[in-house]
Scaffold this motif. Structure first.
Motif, PDB file in Angstrom:
ATOM      1  N   GLY A   1       0.792  -1.223   0.000  1.00 36.40           N
ATOM      2  CA  GLY A   1       0.000   0.000   0.000  1.00 36.40           C
ATOM      3  C   GLY A   1       0.824   1.272   0.000  1.00 36.40           C
ATOM      4  O   GLY A   1       0.372   2.300   0.472  1.00 36.40           O
ATOM      5  N   ALA A   2       2.040   1.213  -0.512  1.00 36.64           N
ATOM      6  CA  ALA A   2       2.892   2.398  -0.551  1.00 36.64           C
ATOM      7  C   ALA A   2       2.767   3.068  -1.912  1.00 36.64           C
ATOM      8  O   ALA A   2       2.755   2.405  -2.934  1.00 36.64           O
ATOM      9  N   ASP A   3       2.656   4.390  -1.901  1.00 37.30           N
ATOM     10  CA  ASP A   3       2.573   5.153  -3.131  1.00 37.30           C
ATOM     11  C   ASP A   3       3.041   6.569  -2.819  1.00 37.30           C
ATOM     12  O   ASP A   3       2.361   7.316  -2.120  1.00 37.30           O
ATOM     13  N   PHE A   4       4.249   6.935  -3.271  1.00 35.94           N
ATOM     14  CA  PHE A   4       4.787   8.262  -3.022  1.00 35.94           C
ATOM     15  C   PHE A   4       5.867   8.577  -4.043  1.00 35.94           C
ATOM     16  O   PHE A   4       6.308   7.712  -4.791  1.00 35.94           O
ATOM     17  N   PHE A   5       6.276   9.843  -4.079  1.00 30.71           N
ATOM     18  CA  PHE A   5       7.326  10.301  -4.969  1.00 30.71           C
ATOM     19  C   PHE A   5       8.558  10.660  -4.162  1.00 30.71           C
ATOM     20  O   PHE A   5       8.451  11.081  -3.004  1.00 30.71           O
ATOM     21  N   ILE A   6       9.716  10.525  -4.803  1.00 30.58           N
ATOM     22  CA  ILE A   6      10.995  10.891  -4.201  1.00 30.58           C
ATOM     23  C   ILE A   6      11.632  11.922  -5.126  1.00 30.58           C
ATOM     24  O   ILE A   6      11.761  11.689  -6.327  1.00 30.58           O
ATOM     25  N   ARG A   7      12.019  13.076  -4.557  1.00 32.02           N
ATOM     26  CA  ARG A   7      12.723  14.097  -5.328  1.00 32.02           C
ATOM     27  C   ARG A   7      14.179  14.092  -4.873  1.00 32.02           C
ATOM     28  O   ARG A   7      14.462  14.255  -3.688  1.00 32.02           O
ATOM     29  N   VAL A   8      15.102  13.907  -5.800  1.00 36.26           N
ATOM     30  CA  VAL A   8      16.534  13.866  -5.504  1.00 36.26           C
ATOM     31  C   VAL A   8      17.056  15.298  -5.422  1.00 36.26           C
ATOM     32  O   VAL A   8      16.904  16.078  -6.356  1.00 36.26           O
ATOM     33  N   ILE A   9      17.654  15.628  -4.270  1.00 37.66           N
ATOM     34  CA  ILE A   9      18.231  16.962  -4.059  1.00 37.66           C
ATOM     35  C   ILE A   9      19.707  16.772  -3.724  1.00 37.66           C
ATOM     36  O   ILE A   9      20.053  16.096  -2.754  1.00 37.66           O
TER      37      ILE A   9
END
Length: 181
Positions: A169-177
């Motif tokens: 049930g995981a659903d997310f975005f990752i932004r690389v900084i």
């Protein structure tokens, strides 16, 4: 040109589209259009093999026709890319990061107004290039879940990747900084 695409999960996307690895975007697009016309379900009614071929070349073009996806595909290879971005385009995988002082805040909205969390992940330029495994903490109601995610490498500052795993049930975005910018 009589390739059998039925077992394309094992085939390289360049092979499916009948182009070389150094093919230009225009060459990839041209080859996709020719193959899509040949295998289109409307042209081959009732032919299950043609329908499967059409799906496979469409998936290959979805990846190779997008410069960022193509870069990741070239960097990680066919089987690794498919493991990370299995059907549905989600990223799956493995291990370390937020617990080591990585930035895991920065929640927001994804493109298109979807209310999916965006987590800023601080990495060095070298880690972004080589790939790294990180922990990402996600708030779920009153609980905080930690997911292990493998970043594939060769990522530019600001790159956004989607993590999707219907099993948990995981659903997310990752932004690389980049931390060293």
């Amino acid at each position: 040109m009589g390739l059998n695409f039925m077992h394309s999960t094992m085939s390289d996307y360049y092979t499916l589209l009948e182009v070389s690895r150094d093919a230009s975007a225009d060459e990839i697009k041209k080859s996709f259009r020719l193959l899509a016309h040949r295998f289109h379900p409307d042209k081959n009614k009732g032919d299950i093999e043609s329908e499967e071929n059409f799906k496979n070349i469409s998936r290959a073009y979805e990846v190779l026709g997008d410069p960022q996806k193509r870069l990741i595909y070239d960097r990680t290879g066919h089987s690794n890319y498919n493991d990370m971005y299995a059907s549905g385009g989600g990223m799956h995988g493995g291990g370390m990061g937020c617990g080591r002082g990585r930035g895991c805040g920065g929640r927001g909205r994804a493109r298109g107004g979807m209310n999916i969390p965006v987590h800023n992940i601080s990495v060095t330029r070298n880690e972004a290039f080589a790939g790294i495994t990180i922990d990402v903490g996600v708030d779920k109601g009153d609980k905080r879940e930690v997911y292990k995610v493998t970043l594939p490498g060769n990522l530019e500052n600001g790159t956004v990747l989607r993590y999707s795993d219907s099993n948990i049930g995981a659903d997310f975005f990752i932004r690389v900084i980049y931390t060293d910018e």
